[in-house]
Design an enzyme around this catalytic site. Structure first.
Site, short mmCIF file in Angstrom:
data_model
loop_
_atom_site.label_atom_id
_atom_site.label_comp_id
_atom_site.label_asym_id
_atom_site.label_seq_id
_atom_site.Cartn_x
_atom_site.Cartn_y
_atom_site.Cartn_z
N HIS A 224 -2.66 -8.26 -23.76
CA HIS A 224 -3.60 -7.04 -24.04
C HIS A 224 -4.21 -7.48 -25.76
O HIS A 224 -5.17 -7.50 -25.80
CB HIS A 224 -3.06 -5.69 -23.94
CG HIS A 224 -2.60 -5.31 -22.84
ND1 HIS A 224 -2.94 -5.83 -21.38
CD2 HIS A 224 -1.48 -4.64 -22.32
CE1 HIS A 224 -2.54 -5.36 -20.65
NE2 HIS A 224 -1.35 -4.65 -20.95
N LYS B 230 -0.73 -8.27 -14.12
CA LYS B 230 0.25 -8.86 -14.95
C LYS B 230 1.64 -8.40 -14.44
O LYS B 230 1.90 -7.49 -13.77
CB LYS B 230 0.01 -8.60 -16.29
CG LYS B 230 0.16 -7.07 -16.84
CD LYS B 230 0.09 -7.00 -18.22
CE LYS B 230 1.36 -6.82 -18.96
NZ LYS B 230 1.96 -5.69 -18.79
N GLU C 163 2.46 3.26 -28.92
CA GLU C 163 2.71 4.26 -27.93
C GLU C 163 3.90 5.47 -28.15
O GLU C 163 4.83 4.80 -28.92
CB GLU C 163 3.23 3.50 -26.58
CG GLU C 163 2.12 2.74 -25.84
CD GLU C 163 2.57 2.11 -24.75
OE1 GLU C 163 2.36 2.89 -23.42
OE2 GLU C 163 3.18 1.11 -24.68
N ARG D 248 5.44 -2.90 4.38
CA ARG D 248 6.55 -3.38 5.28
C ARG D 248 6.65 -1.89 6.32
O ARG D 248 7.25 -2.11 7.29
CB ARG D 248 7.86 -3.46 4.55
CG ARG D 248 7.76 -4.92 4.27
CD ARG D 248 9.23 -5.47 3.64
NE ARG D 248 9.15 -4.71 2.44
CZ ARG D 248 10.40 -5.04 1.49
NH1 ARG D 248 11.17 -5.91 1.76
NH2 ARG D 248 10.46 -4.32 0.24
N ALA E 35 0.92 -1.10 0.09
CA ALA E 35 -0.17 0.12 0.05
C ALA E 35 0.81 1.52 0.01
O ALA E 35 0.24 2.23 -0.12
CB ALA E 35 -0.79 0.11 1.18
N SER E 36 2.22 1.22 0.17
CA SER E 36 2.92 2.51 0.12
C SER E 36 3.37 2.62 -1.10
O SER E 36 4.09 3.84 -1.38
CB SER E 36 4.12 2.41 1.24
OG SER E 36 4.76 1.23 0.87
N LYS F 46 6.64 1.01 -28.68
CA LYS F 46 7.02 1.98 -28.17
C LYS F 46 7.72 3.23 -28.61
O LYS F 46 8.54 2.72 -29.80
CB LYS F 46 7.78 1.72 -26.57
CG LYS F 46 6.80 0.82 -25.64
CD LYS F 46 7.41 0.81 -24.35
CE LYS F 46 6.35 -0.07 -23.51
NZ LYS F 46 5.31 0.69 -22.93
C1 BG6 Z 1 0.76 -2.36 -19.79
C2 BG6 Z 1 2.23 -2.14 -20.06
O1 BG6 Z 1 0.06 -3.47 -19.47
O2 BG6 Z 1 0.14 -1.59 -20.70
C3 BG6 Z 1 2.96 -1.01 -20.49
O3 BG6 Z 1 3.14 -2.97 -19.03
C4 BG6 Z 1 2.05 -0.53 -21.14
O4 BG6 Z 1 4.17 -0.88 -21.06
C5 BG6 Z 1 0.57 -0.12 -20.98
O5 BG6 Z 1 2.31 0.87 -21.73
C6 BG6 Z 1 -0.47 0.30 -22.29
O6 BG6 Z 1 -1.61 0.68 -21.64
P1 BG6 Z 1 -2.64 1.68 -22.17
O7 BG6 Z 1 -3.73 1.46 -21.47
O8 BG6 Z 1 -1.87 2.99 -22.07
O9 BG6 Z 1 -2.58 1.29 -23.65
#
Ligand code: BG6
Length: 441
Positions: A215, A123, A191, A46, A13-14, A298
């Protein structure tokens, strides 16, 4: 109806996830009266915090802050929760490094959390088929599959959930949703940011593990699965599993953006891919011989996730004698803005037979004015309600790992300039998804 008598325990939680996502999501559920005062939230970790110190870490209302408590570590947690009341269910969110998932499940079990327990885990579920299988077996030593909620946050996106409604709530698309009419399925998940502060994690993973195995596979399942006999989560999972069983990955090109090896946490000679283009087939009657293409990466020129269903070209007859009419396409724009576009040919007014591409559009911002719930808000509420529809089963993760096994860390690595997408490698006729970038904003 507010859901009551639930204790939600955030382990870790931290950390960042609790601060950025989980507590704000729970706070919104509270403000919207989807959880009430009979639901308590316990942070655990912790670090030593008093309740007051823990509450002060978040910008939430005073009323909601009163629901927040803190207990250090797992030992004694059972009696601590008991001291707060009687709870029908205790939901643990493991905001922890994946390597401690199995041991933590064991500790919770030893602490006396049994039937009333649900575990939410993030994940990555493993690193490959063997490790995912090992993790699932470990978790199942203590808790049964019904108690385990594996998050894939793509399933919580509204535009992703709408895929099944589009397919099974509109009878006009059903008859053409097969390889007799559809030429290819194309998925683009771009991305613009690089690996930022996640270099160390990403360098041990790569884009196939990070985005494709989970995904993008979930997107493919929703796009191609048969209609379930009911909306029962198990029925939906059964159909997704059939797709994963029938899936055959045939080709993969891997790329890395220039400058990646200089990112913090990345090995100077890293051969991890940050971009991949893949081709696969789904060997079922419905999808026989129709290719599915995926691209994700990316540090590209924009952020955007789009899916294109490209239909077959019309016959070379009538208006298409020269073969220059473009095929119909249905585009699902998943993010950043969401909508659906149907591309079709139309006659230019006044001309005899000049035909151009035109489109029909549905944009979320035009049709829905209300705030779209954030992914964790939806997922936490579903876990409280015990609805596992948007969570991933053990078998789904394992099958998906199995199908990508031969493509993990394998094959040539090409390079591309940061801020630009590599040239298509497996398929030259990709839909020009960039043209939808400004749509529905
Ligand atoms: C995550 C990945 O599961 O999904 C990231 O670990 C990625 O690397 C992200 O940037 C992308 O999610 P979203 O919702 O921005 O498409």
């Amino acid at each position: 109806m507010p859901t009551s008598h639930t204790a939600i325990v955030i382990l870790g939680a931290s950390g960042d996830l609790a601060r950025r996502k989980l507590i704000p999501a729970l706070s919104r559920l509270y403000e919207h009266k989807q959880i009430d005062d009979s639901c308590i939230i316990v942070g655990s970790g912790r670090t030593v915090f008093s309740d007051e110190e823990f509450r002060n870490r978040f910008e939430v209302s005073r009323d909601f802050a009163g629901q927040l408590h803190y207990h250090q570590g797992i030992t004694g947690l059972k009696s601590y929760i008991k001291s707060k009341g009687i709870f029908d269910q205790v939901i643990f969110f493991l905001a922890l490094p994946p390597k401690v998932y199995a041991a933590t499940a064991g500790q919770l079990y030893d602490e006396g959390f049994g039937e009333e327990t649900r575990l939410i885990i993030e994940k990555p579920f493993g690193y490959d088929y063997d490790s995912a299988r090992g993790l699932n077996r470990h978790l199942q030593e203590y808790y049964n599959e019904r108690q385990i909620y594996r998050i894939d946050h793509y399933l919580a996106k509204e535009a992703v959930q709408n895929i099944l409604v589009f397919r099974f709530g509109n009878s006009i698309f059903y008859p053409v949703w097969n390889s007799n009419y559809i030429d290819s399925i194309q998925i683009n998940a771009y991305e613009s940011i690089g690996v930022e502060d996640r270099g160390a994690y990403f360098d041990g993973a790569g884009i196939i593990r990070d985005m494709v195995q989970n995904h993008l596979m979930q997107l493919i399942c929703l796009l191609t699965m048969e209609a379930p006999v009911s909306l029962d989560p198990e029925e939906i999972r059964a159909q997704k599993i059939n797709i994963l069983k029938a899936l055959r990955v045939t080709d993969c090109c891997r790329f890395q953006y220039n400058g990646y090896r200089d990112e913090a946490g990345v090995a100077p000679d890293s051969s991890t891919e940050t971009y991949a283009e893949l081709k696969l087939f789904i060997d079922t009657y419905r999808w026989n011989r129709m290719p599915v293409y995926l691209r994700t990466g990316k540090a590209l020129h924009r952020k955007g996730t789009e899916i294109g269903m490209r239909f077959k070209k019309p016959p070379r007859l009538l208006f298409n004698k020269n073969g220059d009419i473009n095929p119909n396409e249905i585009i699902f724009k998943i993010q950043p803005s969401a909508g659906i576009v149907v591309e079709m040919a139309s006659k230019v007014p006044g001309s005899d037979v000049q035909i151009i591409d035109t489109s029909m559009k549905f944009c979320y911002i035009d049709s829905f004015k209300d705030e779209i719930p954030e992914a964790y808000q939806k997922l936490l509420l579903d876990a409280i309600k015990g609805d596992r529809t948007l969570f991933v089963s053990a078998l789904e993760t394992e099958l998906s790992w199995k199908k990508f096994g031969p493509f993990l860390d394998a094959g040539n690595l090409n390079h591309h300039a940061r801020g630009t997408a590599p040239e298509p490698c497996l398929y030259k006729e990709w839909i020009n998804f960039d043209k939808y970038d400004s749509l529905c904003r």
